[in-house]
Design an enzyme around this catalytic site. Structure first.
Site, mmCIF file in Angstrom:
data_model
loop_
_atom_site.group_PDB
_atom_site.id
_atom_site.type_symbol
_atom_site.label_atom_id
_atom_site.label_comp_id
_atom_site.label_asym_id
_atom_site.label_seq_id
_atom_site.Cartn_x
_atom_site.Cartn_y
_atom_site.Cartn_z
ATOM 1 N N ALA A 29 0.820 -1.226 0.000
ATOM 2 C CA ALA A 29 0.000 0.000 0.000
ATOM 3 C C ALA A 29 0.847 1.265 0.000
ATOM 4 O O ALA A 29 0.378 2.327 -0.381
ATOM 5 C CB ALA A 29 -0.926 -0.001 1.213
ATOM 6 N N ALA B 229 -16.445 -0.416 15.983
ATOM 7 C CA ALA B 229 -17.767 -0.246 16.593
ATOM 8 C C ALA B 229 -18.541 -1.544 16.469
ATOM 9 O O ALA B 229 -18.607 -2.135 15.383
ATOM 10 C CB ALA B 229 -18.525 0.879 15.892
ATOM 11 N N LYS C 156 -23.821 -6.425 -0.224
ATOM 12 C CA LYS C 156 -24.434 -6.528 -1.572
ATOM 13 C C LYS C 156 -25.882 -6.069 -1.581
ATOM 14 O O LYS C 156 -26.357 -5.500 -2.565
ATOM 15 C CB LYS C 156 -24.362 -7.954 -2.119
ATOM 16 C CG LYS C 156 -24.853 -9.023 -1.175
ATOM 17 C CD LYS C 156 -23.710 -9.804 -0.675
ATOM 18 C CE LYS C 156 -23.999 -10.474 0.642
ATOM 19 N NZ LYS C 156 -22.750 -10.863 1.288
ATOM 20 N N GLU D 238 -27.868 -20.095 7.308
ATOM 21 C CA GLU D 238 -28.330 -19.348 8.474
ATOM 22 C C GLU D 238 -29.574 -20.032 9.049
ATOM 23 O O GLU D 238 -30.244 -20.801 8.353
ATOM 24 C CB GLU D 238 -28.760 -17.942 8.045
ATOM 25 C CG GLU D 238 -27.812 -17.247 7.120
ATOM 26 C CD GLU D 238 -27.000 -16.200 7.827
ATOM 27 O OE1 GLU D 238 -27.349 -15.831 8.951
ATOM 28 O OE2 GLU D 238 -25.992 -15.775 7.242
ATOM 29 N N LYS E 65 -26.157 -10.021 -5.967
ATOM 30 C CA LYS E 65 -24.797 -10.084 -6.521
ATOM 31 C C LYS E 65 -24.805 -9.976 -8.044
ATOM 32 O O LYS E 65 -23.975 -9.275 -8.623
ATOM 33 C CB LYS E 65 -24.124 -11.385 -6.060
ATOM 34 C CG LYS E 65 -23.886 -11.403 -4.546
ATOM 35 C CD LYS E 65 -23.504 -12.790 -4.062
ATOM 36 C CE LYS E 65 -23.266 -12.829 -2.558
ATOM 37 N NZ LYS E 65 -23.214 -14.190 -2.039
HETATM 38 N N1 HSE Z 1 -24.755 -16.233 2.248
HETATM 39 C C1 HSE Z 1 -23.804 -16.138 1.202
HETATM 40 C C2 HSE Z 1 -23.586 -17.500 0.572
HETATM 41 C C3 HSE Z 1 -22.468 -15.620 1.618
HETATM 42 O O1 HSE Z 1 -24.157 -18.496 1.002
HETATM 43 O O2 HSE Z 1 -22.836 -17.574 -0.381
HETATM 44 C C4 HSE Z 1 -22.432 -14.153 1.785
HETATM 45 O O3 HSE Z 1 -22.775 -13.500 0.616
#
Ligand code: HSE
Length: 437
Positions: A33, A43, A105, A190, A205
């Site tokens: 850099a 934070a 994103k 998740e 994306k």
């Molecule tokens: N949840 C996303 C995935 C990763 O399963 O690829 C973060 O963008």
């Protein structure tokens, strides 16, 4: 040399990875850099976690707004996610003349036009390599590496969770529900997997990649989105017997009538490299007129892979922040006054090949009835597979692959086929892409 000061918003998985990698590779990163890059403040609402990771090496606060107005901070990294407070913080940071690095994103696909305009007006950079395909440097490739090309199309496996689920379904013959449970147990999905499995994350994306490829504003609201939750394991098996794999692809393509922008399960020839991308990995295929096809592969999520992209952005911003804003790489690949609002094609006008699965009564004339409907709609058949009825059954699965046709034609054909007395229930339809030229 005087260090550049960074404020980090959010020290979860990616934030923690960024802190760790930046500390571990500090010396080499400074050599690249031209000066040290130093996180001076973090934070996070979870102060205990923030203190545990930072170990007293920088200030810690639970007030993210104090960071975006801290006169000491040159670059703000936003890793909070979502488009609520994250949007406010990013816009505040820009208004305060700070450069921003973000992995968000959802924010860029839905509010990117406003954010980049604000950044342009203020002469600051907003860098977002980590927003698409995690550690894979696809933003840089499309925006800079392929700048000579008229990009024709992009097709990507840009959601690791769904690719993991599809791999489990294919390799272990699992149904969607069981594969999703596996993904959750192993930490790939998740607790609320909706955005991933319904294709929304991939649509965010591909919206970003589409804008960079064609020099258009972000148009997420026009994207066609179909996830994998209704996919039947049977179709994965039949596709394989016909030489195809099913992948959740984000696809954007330039056509004479407009831009295609879509996410849906897609049959891809098994011989293509991208069809062999398994597990949680990501891969993006870009077709340029000069270079031909190029393929980018790697980890699309996770602490250090995503940190790799975040820190590459920090290095870029550090190198360029003293440059005249006119001479920096444009946020959206094309000069801001050169963006063209090409229309996004409605899905009914998109052309693809199709995989159709029907349940039919096993009697004479059935095939003739079905092929007549397809012929009427000018849909040409490419291949066919008929499964023998099981012992004591009078119905069979019939699988057809079609040549290229317009979505509205297949809609009409399917509506007519479903009315035939010999056809039982609904027709399953999955789009198919050769991904050749
Ligand atoms: N949840 C996303 C995935 C990763 O399963 O690829 C973060 O963008």
């Amino acid at each position: 040399m005087k260090p550049i000061n960074v404020g980090l918003l959010g020290i979860g998985t990616v934030g923690g990875g960024t802190f760790t990698v930046l500390a571990r590779n500090a010396e080499e990163i400074a050599r690249r850099a031209g000066r040290p890059i130093r996180i001076t403040v973090v934070a996070d609402k979870n102060l205990e976690l923030a203190n545990k990771i930072t170990q007293g090496k920088c200030r810690v606060t639970d007030d993210a707004f104090s960071v975006v107005s801290d006169p000491e901070v040159d670059i703000v990294i936003e890793l909070i996610g979502g488009y609520g407070v994250a949007k406010e913080l990013v816009l505040k940071a820009i208004a305060n003349g700070k450069h921003v690095v973000t992995a968000n994103k959802a924010l860029l696909a839905t509010h990117g036009n406003e954010i980049f305009k604000a950044a342009q007006d203020k002469g600051v950079m907003v860098a977002f390599e980590a927003a698409v395909a995690g550690g894979v440097p696809i933003i840089k490739a499309v925006r800079e590496g392929l700048a000579a090309n008229r990009i024709e199309w992009i097709a990507g496996i840009i959601n690791g969770t769904t690719n993991f689920i599809l791999s489990e379904m294919r390799e272990k013959g699992l149904g969607f529900g069981a594969a999703l449970k596996d993904a959750q147990r192993l930490g790939y999905a998740e607790a609320d997997p909706t955005f991933d499995i319904e294709g929304v994350d991939a649509a965010h994306k591909i919206t970003i990649l589409s804008a960079l490829a064609f020099g258009t504003p972000m148009q997420f609201e026009r994207a066609y989105i179909e996830g994998i939750s209704k996919l039947d394991a049977k179709d994965i098996k039949y596709a394989e017997q016909l030489g195809y794999r099913i992948k959740l692809l984000g696809i954007t393509r330039r056509t004479p009538d407009g831009v295609e922008l879509r996410v849906h399960p897609t049959l891809v020839p098994a011989r293509r490299l991208i069809a062999n991308v398994e597990g949680a990995m990501n891969a993006v295929l870009v077709q340029g007129d000069a270079v031909g096809a190029t393929l980018y592969y790697g980890k699309g999520a996770g602490a250090e892979p995503t940190a790799s992209a975040v820190i590459a952005d920090l290095v870029d911003v550090t190198r360029l922040h003293t440059a005249d804003p006119q001479n920096r790489v444009p946020h959206m690949a094309f000069q801001p006054n050169q963006l063209v609002a090409l229309p996004i094609l409605p899905m009914t006008e998109v052309q693809t090949c199709f995989y159709l699965r029907l349940r039919v009564q096993d009697e004479p004339g059935v095939l003739a009835d079905i092929t007549r409907v397809l012929a009427d709609e000018k849909i040409s058949i490419d291949a066919m597979l008929q499964k023998e009825p099981g012992e004591g059954e009078y119905e069979a699965d019939l699988v057809l692959l079609t040549h290229l046709t317009r979505e509205k034609r297949i809609n009409q054909a399917i509506a007519r086929i479903e009315k035939l007395p010999v056809v039982v229930g609904k027709v399953t339809r999955i789009r198919m892409e050769e991904l050749g030229k």
